[in-house]
Design an enzyme around this catalytic site. Sequence first.
Site, PDB file in Angstrom:
ATOM      1  N   HIS A  21       0.838  -1.213   0.000  1.00  0.00           N
ATOM      2  CA  HIS A  21       0.000   0.000   0.000  1.00  0.00           C
ATOM      3  C   HIS A  21       0.869   1.258   0.000  1.00  0.00           C
ATOM      4  CE1 HIS A  21      -3.632   2.381   0.940  1.00  0.00           C
ATOM      5  NE2 HIS A  21      -2.787   3.132   1.643  1.00  0.00           N
ATOM      6  N   GLU A  22       1.823   1.310   0.918  1.00  0.00           N
ATOM      7  CA  GLU A  22       2.688   2.495   1.004  1.00  0.00           C
ATOM      8  C   GLU A  22       3.622   2.585  -0.190  1.00  0.00           C
ATOM      9  OE1 GLU A  22       1.928   4.681   3.046  1.00  0.00           O
ATOM     10  OE2 GLU A  22       0.575   3.428   4.246  1.00  0.00           O
TER      11      GLU A  22
END
Length: 441
Positions: A21-22
């Site tokens: 996600h990051e």
Amino acid sequence: MTFLIYIFSFLTLISIIVFIHELGHFFFARLFGVRVLDFSIGFGKSIKSWQTKSKTIFNLRILPFGGYVKMNGEEISEVSNNNDSYLSKKYYQKLLITLGGPIFNFILAIIIFFMINLYGVYKVTPVIGDVMKDSKAETSGLLKDDLIVEIDKNKISSYSDAQLMLSKRLGDTGEITFKVKRNASFYFQKIEIEDWLSKKEPSNLLSSLGILPPIEPIVGTVVNSSPAEKSGIKQGDKILEINNSIVNNWTDIKNLVNEANGQEISLKLLREGNVDVLKVKPKLSENNFNWQIGISAAYILSPKSREFIRYGFLDAFKNSIAQTYIVIENSIIFIGKIMFGQVSAKNLGGPVMIGQYAGESVIYGGFYSFIYLIAFISISLGIVNLFPLPVLDGGQALILTIERILGRDLPAQLLDFSNKIGTLLLLFLFIFVFFNDIFRI
């Protein structure tokens, strides 16, 4: 040891999904020339950090329940004219940076499904192994050995397909239409539903209708002081014959025991590679007036119902996109039904439920099931982050779009207020799912 497996599986799953996600935010930020100051997995004190040539500090922090990417000029108070600041970028660039996390979550699911389809996957053929007595399935006319071809005009090729299609009907009132193949003919059977499972927490949707898959005739448990225990039947025994009639699945045991009408029966069974014959006298159950010997199934699927399918490169890619889309669609429908009260909010789960599923996928399903679970949780995280709350990616994207339409920045006081409200809502949601988890345990 089992508890450690649950904890390790949960931490591994969360770390992978949060990292991806990051990484999505980081990827688009670097793509458009934004300098990333901090890339952190977890919160709190840093336990390991290193710095790259681009001056980005990567941190592994002590609380592994999330992560963040801090960019140059990301905050309003950090207004910068530098070309490497977030605020200096165009609308579409900022939008992609903001939505990069959910995008990468969906891409991760596509990659996992693609690899599974390419490598090959076992699918459980949607043949009805048994129909529970007095169930909705029995009332509708569905029979043992029927092959489910369609549900509500959607093609079905496996039990998992059937579960996904049925999940769309949770909380509905009306009819679920099954198209089945029986011998060489096709039949349409309709099951009437009313607020279907709206107040319950369903786990197996087919079994809630009374449909069971073909189960191996392997003993799971033996009731204390039952005829089975007295005759010497043990857990793990595979029943081969009853009164010289071949037993193919668990349903055959129930039928053959009842046919004996209380007379002593002969069981041929397989135990640790050896064949043995035991005599058992069934006992009449006062609950359902069936003859029973006091055993339950190990719920091991029949090998005949499992089919190994491997796709070519192009078909694997197409299927992976289709699978991801179906999961996203079903998840959104499910969330919508919870919001409008059609489905019980008890179905919402948090970290404890994820940890439970992660641990069980490793213990009972192995690496394959664990990877599959990563794909589903990754999609869920992507969808949740698209909610229009200011503290989430979807809320930030909404703010960017509103400012784009208005042609000016929204007042700082309004943004601060909305952030506080969003944080409170998220906190309430976290407490709610936490208590759901506790009561579920």
